[in-house]
Write an enzyme that holds these catalytic residues in place. Sequence first.
Site, mmCIF file in Angstrom:
data_model
loop_
_atom_site.group_PDB
_atom_site.id
_atom_site.type_symbol
_atom_site.label_atom_id
_atom_site.label_comp_id
_atom_site.label_asym_id
_atom_site.label_seq_id
_atom_site.Cartn_x
_atom_site.Cartn_y
_atom_site.Cartn_z
ATOM 1 N N CYS A 1 0.868 -1.182 0.000
ATOM 2 C CA CYS A 1 0.000 0.000 0.000
ATOM 3 C C CYS A 1 0.897 1.222 0.000
ATOM 4 C CB CYS A 1 -0.885 0.031 1.249
ATOM 5 S SG CYS A 1 -2.213 -1.179 1.215
ATOM 6 N N LEU A 2 0.569 2.182 -0.824
ATOM 7 C CA LEU A 2 1.383 3.406 -0.911
ATOM 8 C C LEU A 2 1.171 4.309 0.269
ATOM 9 C CD1 LEU A 2 0.770 4.108 -4.694
ATOM 10 C CD2 LEU A 2 2.702 2.930 -3.634
#
Length: 107
Positions: free
Chosen positions: A106-107
């Site tokens: 996940c960024l």
Amino acid sequence: MTGNKRIPLDDEGYLEQLSDWQPEVAEQMAEKEGLELTEAHWEVIHLLRRFYQEFELSPAMRPLVKYIGLNLGKEKAKSIYLMQLFGESPAKMASKLAGLPKPTNCL
């Protein structure tokens, strides 16, 4: 922070020590994020903690949705449902509130 004890967080607000997690900590973190935890939130948070115990990682969105489907039913295994509960990045926010590390992809 629970009682007088300060709980160390990383730069993104995740617990530095998973052992510091308690429901009260989750409540305080949620409040900082502008969320009020309901039974639906707790259902996902407890399931995430179980996922982490089983697989030793925080799930990204797809595995989270699949795991929810297997454990809570198909009606709850939808991205839109999770976004209504946890905002734009449900896997990240739910992991944070569950006291887990940030999901790796996940960024």
